[in-house]
Design an enzyme around this catalytic site. Sequence first.
Site, mmCIF file in Angstrom:
data_model
loop_
_atom_site.group_PDB
_atom_site.id
_atom_site.type_symbol
_atom_site.label_atom_id
_atom_site.label_comp_id
_atom_site.label_asym_id
_atom_site.label_seq_id
_atom_site.Cartn_x
_atom_site.Cartn_y
_atom_site.Cartn_z
ATOM 1 N N HIS A 59 0.841 -1.201 0.000
ATOM 2 C CA HIS A 59 0.000 0.000 0.000
ATOM 3 C C HIS A 59 0.875 1.249 0.000
ATOM 4 C CE1 HIS A 59 0.063 1.514 4.250
ATOM 5 N NE2 HIS A 59 0.233 0.261 4.592
ATOM 6 N N ASP A 161 5.629 3.137 7.137
ATOM 7 C CA ASP A 161 4.368 2.422 6.854
ATOM 8 C C ASP A 161 3.667 3.189 5.733
ATOM 9 O OD1 ASP A 161 1.941 1.128 6.847
ATOM 10 O OD2 ASP A 161 1.296 1.858 8.799
ATOM 11 N N GLU A 190 -5.416 1.658 2.006
ATOM 12 C CA GLU A 190 -5.245 0.540 2.947
ATOM 13 C C GLU A 190 -5.554 0.990 4.369
ATOM 14 O OE1 GLU A 190 -3.115 -2.086 5.842
ATOM 15 O OE2 GLU A 190 -2.879 0.057 5.507
ATOM 16 N N GLU A 191 -5.096 2.194 4.698
ATOM 17 C CA GLU A 191 -5.191 2.669 6.090
ATOM 18 C C GLU A 191 -6.631 2.949 6.520
ATOM 19 O OE1 GLU A 191 -2.875 2.428 8.072
ATOM 20 O OE2 GLU A 191 -0.948 2.674 7.044
ATOM 21 N N ASP A 213 4.210 -5.147 3.868
ATOM 22 C CA ASP A 213 3.816 -4.039 4.743
ATOM 23 C C ASP A 213 4.750 -4.042 5.953
ATOM 24 O OD1 ASP A 213 2.336 -1.968 5.951
ATOM 25 O OD2 ASP A 213 0.404 -2.875 5.469
ATOM 26 N N HIS A 299 2.594 4.528 12.726
ATOM 27 C CA HIS A 299 1.567 5.582 12.751
ATOM 28 C C HIS A 299 1.980 6.777 13.610
ATOM 29 C CE1 HIS A 299 -1.951 2.967 11.100
ATOM 30 N NE2 HIS A 299 -0.819 2.830 10.410
HETATM 31 CO CO CO Z 1 -0.528 1.572 8.667
HETATM 32 ZN ZN ZN Z 2 0.730 -0.384 6.567
#
Ligand code: CO
Ligand code: ZN
Length: 324
Positions: A59, A161, A190-191, A213, A299
């Site tokens: 992603h 990420d 994706e998130e 990922d 994150h």
């Molecule tokens: Co993420």
């Molecule tokens: Zn991710």
Amino acid sequence: MELLNKLTQTDGVSGAEEDIRALIEAHAAKLGYETRTDALGSLIAHKAGDGARIMVAAHMDEIGIIITYIDEKGFLRFGGVGGLYTQRLAGAKVRFKNGIIGVIGSEEEELKEKVKLDTLYIDIGAKNRAEAEKLVSIGDRAAFVGAMYESQNAVISKALDNRAGCFAALRAMERLSGGKDLYFVFTVQEEVGLRGAKAAAFDIDPQYAIAVDVTDTGDTPKAPVMAVKLGGGAAIKVMDRSVLCDAHIREVMKNTAKKYEIPYQLEIMADGGTDAGAMQLVRAGVKTGGISVPTRYIHSPSELAYKSDIDACAELLYRTIEEL
Ligand code: CO
Ligand code: ZN
């Protein structure tokens, strides 16, 4: 590392991935892949071959914020795009597509208690609403600001990420010579719920799918029990909240890692899903696996991963595709 720097520093909050897509598309085209963008915005890079049809999903979207309201003083209220840690937000800087930077502000009193998202605001230094509205609008997204720093072992940056995964996929693409029918998909959204991967997997109808990922680690001072650690090599996914990986793919990954002496570890991530979960469930089901880059502080604007682990993921992805 120059490519990883570019990948992490080009913004692409979920639903607004055009800049990061353009960067990856240029790179994929240079590597001799045919590229197209689907209706949701995922980038599909294809190299045709007679062998098994394999879809790799990395992603390319990242977490960020979306403006929900601009008040009369010119402060921006916002919501999260993807999973944000509200307690970590005050003081972080965000960047809008037009380059405008804002700081996430909070009253000092609020910080002494558990911060709620609706007491935070973004300050772009505007004098009032009219001035703010010339610079930003409701619905605009902004990404965290977080330059990439490199130490002997690690890289620290926002958006590892999943630009670390995009980087590993691009490195594998570079080395694959063909034979397999290869689809590398840089997915969107994706998130916010694995959305891009679902649509792309339906379109491609792969025999095998692999998600690349990041994954959490269990090696910080008070981390919950988890077997993954930095420096332990590529994480071969067994399970996360979205998927139980296909046993055959997992075995091929393990045996391939052993054969080529690629450091690896087994991943069970209790919290969070990946594109693997979405790809597995399209049509009549798809045999799906996952390779993950062990990463701390996921994150946040300062995620941390080891260069050796990213290398191991790129190597394992390349070799696994050859062996499948
Ligand atoms: Co993420
Ligand atoms: Zn991710």
